[in-house]
Design an enzyme around this catalytic site. Sequence first.
Site, PDB file in Angstrom:
ATOM      1  N   HIS A  53       0.840  -1.198   0.000  1.00  0.00           N
ATOM      2  CA  HIS A  53       0.000   0.000   0.000  1.00  0.00           C
ATOM      3  C   HIS A  53       0.871   1.243   0.000  1.00  0.00           C
ATOM      4  O   HIS A  53       2.090   1.150   0.086  1.00  0.00           O
ATOM      5  CB  HIS A  53      -1.001  -0.006   1.157  1.00  0.00           C
ATOM      6  CG  HIS A  53      -0.405   0.122   2.524  1.00  0.00           C
ATOM      7  ND1 HIS A  53       0.419  -0.833   3.079  1.00  0.00           N
ATOM      8  CD2 HIS A  53      -0.521   1.104   3.468  1.00  0.00           C
ATOM      9  CE1 HIS A  53       0.780  -0.454   4.301  1.00  0.00           C
ATOM     10  NE2 HIS A  53       0.225   0.719   4.551  1.00  0.00           N
ATOM     11  N   HIS A  65       1.407   3.975   1.937  1.00  0.00           N
ATOM     12  CA  HIS A  65       1.934   4.776   3.055  1.00  0.00           C
ATOM     13  C   HIS A  65       3.449   4.935   2.968  1.00  0.00           C
ATOM     14  O   HIS A  65       4.166   4.031   2.543  1.00  0.00           O
ATOM     15  CB  HIS A  65       1.529   4.159   4.398  1.00  0.00           C
ATOM     16  CG  HIS A  65       0.086   4.405   4.736  1.00  0.00           C
ATOM     17  ND1 HIS A  65      -0.632   3.604   5.589  1.00  0.00           N
ATOM     18  CD2 HIS A  65      -0.772   5.399   4.329  1.00  0.00           C
ATOM     19  CE1 HIS A  65      -1.866   4.082   5.697  1.00  0.00           C
ATOM     20  NE2 HIS A  65      -1.971   5.158   4.945  1.00  0.00           N
ATOM     21  N   ASP A  80       5.800   4.804   5.073  1.00  0.00           N
ATOM     22  CA  ASP A  80       6.654   3.824   5.741  1.00  0.00           C
ATOM     23  C   ASP A  80       6.618   2.465   5.028  1.00  0.00           C
ATOM     24  O   ASP A  80       7.086   1.461   5.569  1.00  0.00           O
ATOM     25  CB  ASP A  80       6.279   3.683   7.223  1.00  0.00           C
ATOM     26  CG  ASP A  80       4.874   3.162   7.443  1.00  0.00           C
ATOM     27  OD1 ASP A  80       3.961   3.565   6.702  1.00  0.00           O
ATOM     28  OD2 ASP A  80       4.685   2.338   8.364  1.00  0.00           O
ATOM     29  N   HIS A  81       6.087   2.459   3.798  1.00  0.00           N
ATOM     30  CA  HIS A  81       6.080   1.240   2.975  1.00  0.00           C
ATOM     31  C   HIS A  81       6.650   1.480   1.580  1.00  0.00           C
ATOM     32  O   HIS A  81       7.101   0.538   0.932  1.00  0.00           O
ATOM     33  CB  HIS A  81       4.655   0.675   2.877  1.00  0.00           C
ATOM     34  CG  HIS A  81       4.118   0.275   4.228  1.00  0.00           C
ATOM     35  ND1 HIS A  81       4.015  -1.028   4.625  1.00  0.00           N
ATOM     36  CD2 HIS A  81       3.723   1.036   5.287  1.00  0.00           C
ATOM     37  CE1 HIS A  81       3.567  -1.063   5.876  1.00  0.00           C
ATOM     38  NE2 HIS A  81       3.390   0.176   6.298  1.00  0.00           N
ATOM     39  N   HIS A 137      -7.374  -0.931   5.864  1.00  0.00           N
ATOM     40  CA  HIS A 137      -6.358   0.026   6.369  1.00  0.00           C
ATOM     41  C   HIS A 137      -6.272   1.188   5.381  1.00  0.00           C
ATOM     42  O   HIS A 137      -6.324   2.357   5.778  1.00  0.00           O
ATOM     43  CB  HIS A 137      -5.032  -0.713   6.503  1.00  0.00           C
ATOM     44  CG  HIS A 137      -3.864   0.139   6.898  1.00  0.00           C
ATOM     45  ND1 HIS A 137      -3.758   0.742   8.132  1.00  0.00           N
ATOM     46  CD2 HIS A 137      -2.733   0.471   6.222  1.00  0.00           C
ATOM     47  CE1 HIS A 137      -2.614   1.415   8.189  1.00  0.00           C
ATOM     48  NE2 HIS A 137      -1.982   1.269   7.047  1.00  0.00           N
ATOM     49  N   ASP A 139       0.063  -3.755   6.346  1.00  0.00           N
ATOM     50  CA  ASP A 139      -0.585  -3.269   7.570  1.00  0.00           C
ATOM     51  C   ASP A 139      -2.033  -3.744   7.671  1.00  0.00           C
ATOM     52  O   ASP A 139      -2.850  -3.117   8.355  1.00  0.00           O
ATOM     53  CB  ASP A 139      -0.573  -1.726   7.612  1.00  0.00           C
ATOM     54  CG  ASP A 139       0.814  -1.163   7.846  1.00  0.00           C
ATOM     55  OD1 ASP A 139       1.749  -1.931   8.118  1.00  0.00           O
ATOM     56  OD2 ASP A 139       0.949   0.076   7.748  1.00  0.00           O
ATOM     57  N   HIS A 182       5.085  -4.455  10.800  1.00  0.00           N
ATOM     58  CA  HIS A 182       5.439  -3.739  12.035  1.00  0.00           C
ATOM     59  C   HIS A 182       5.603  -4.690  13.218  1.00  0.00           C
ATOM     60  O   HIS A 182       4.922  -5.719  13.294  1.00  0.00           O
ATOM     61  CB  HIS A 182       4.349  -2.717  12.409  1.00  0.00           C
ATOM     62  CG  HIS A 182       4.260  -1.546  11.479  1.00  0.00           C
ATOM     63  ND1 HIS A 182       5.019  -0.413  11.633  1.00  0.00           N
ATOM     64  CD2 HIS A 182       3.506  -1.346  10.375  1.00  0.00           C
ATOM     65  CE1 HIS A 182       4.744   0.452  10.666  1.00  0.00           C
ATOM     66  NE2 HIS A 182       3.817  -0.089   9.877  1.00  0.00           N
TER      67      HIS A 182
HETATM   68 FE    FE Z   1       2.849   0.924   8.151  1.00  0.00          FE
HETATM   69 ZN    ZN Z   2       0.132   1.691   6.534  1.00  0.00          ZN
END
Ligand code: FE
Ligand code: ZN
Length: 258
Positions: free
Chosen positions: A58, A60, A62-63, A116, A135, A173
Amino acid sequence: MSTTLDIVRISVLNDNYVWLMREPQSGCVGVVDPAVAAPVLAEAQKRGWKITHILNTHHHGDHVGGNLEIKNATGCTIVGLAKDRARIPGIDVTVDDGDRFRFGEATAEVIFVPGHTVGHCAYAFNEEKALFCGDTLFALGCGKMFEGTPTQFWGSLARLKGLADDMRVYCAHEYTQSNARFAVTIETDNVKLMERSAAIDAARAKGEATVPSLLGEEKQTNPFLRADVPSLQKAVGMTGKDPIEVFAEVRHRKDVFR
Ligand code: FE
Ligand code: ZN
């Protein structure tokens, strides 16, 4: 032809896991959800692995934060869901729900898992027993419902629940210990959950990672996968209710849990 995946966990940022994997027969090397580039490039170089693919679950930061730098350094191909092509930097190959993505001699089933975000997918290597779920599903938890609805999110989790018990769950995570603290307040008489919670505390006290987990264990202990299970429904006072409503209630309780 059957093959294996050599999978390496790379810890980055506060609590993110980036997964680096190699399919040995083809030499294909994939990175799942590179939050950042430098530690991923360093790990691949140390092993003499040439990164050929990035698989994004996805959009985001942090990905996908390391997407462009890794692509510039390696010329790799970036794969993501067609629905989210506008939000995934450097995307080259788009996939859709139900696609079988060839990764060397291995194959990932692409599963659309909105909740999410509305453009989230999971990569299920069913033969190699590896589920990369970003996530959507965490060890003893699930992602926050930022964009989707309970109907979508429960539908997504129910699909993941349909995969084999011996799949390893490679989520993005290390949230397991705080997830466990919440989970034990929901299903107070789930013995397997209590045992798992204790094992997680012991692992974290030694600084060990708790991911990947086993999907079969998640089915028995993760409250978000159990919205359709009578004992969980009873525990939250919602016996016989629609699992979507039960999921929404458990998700809400987690959101306000301190
Ligand atoms: Fe994340
Ligand atoms: Zn995420």
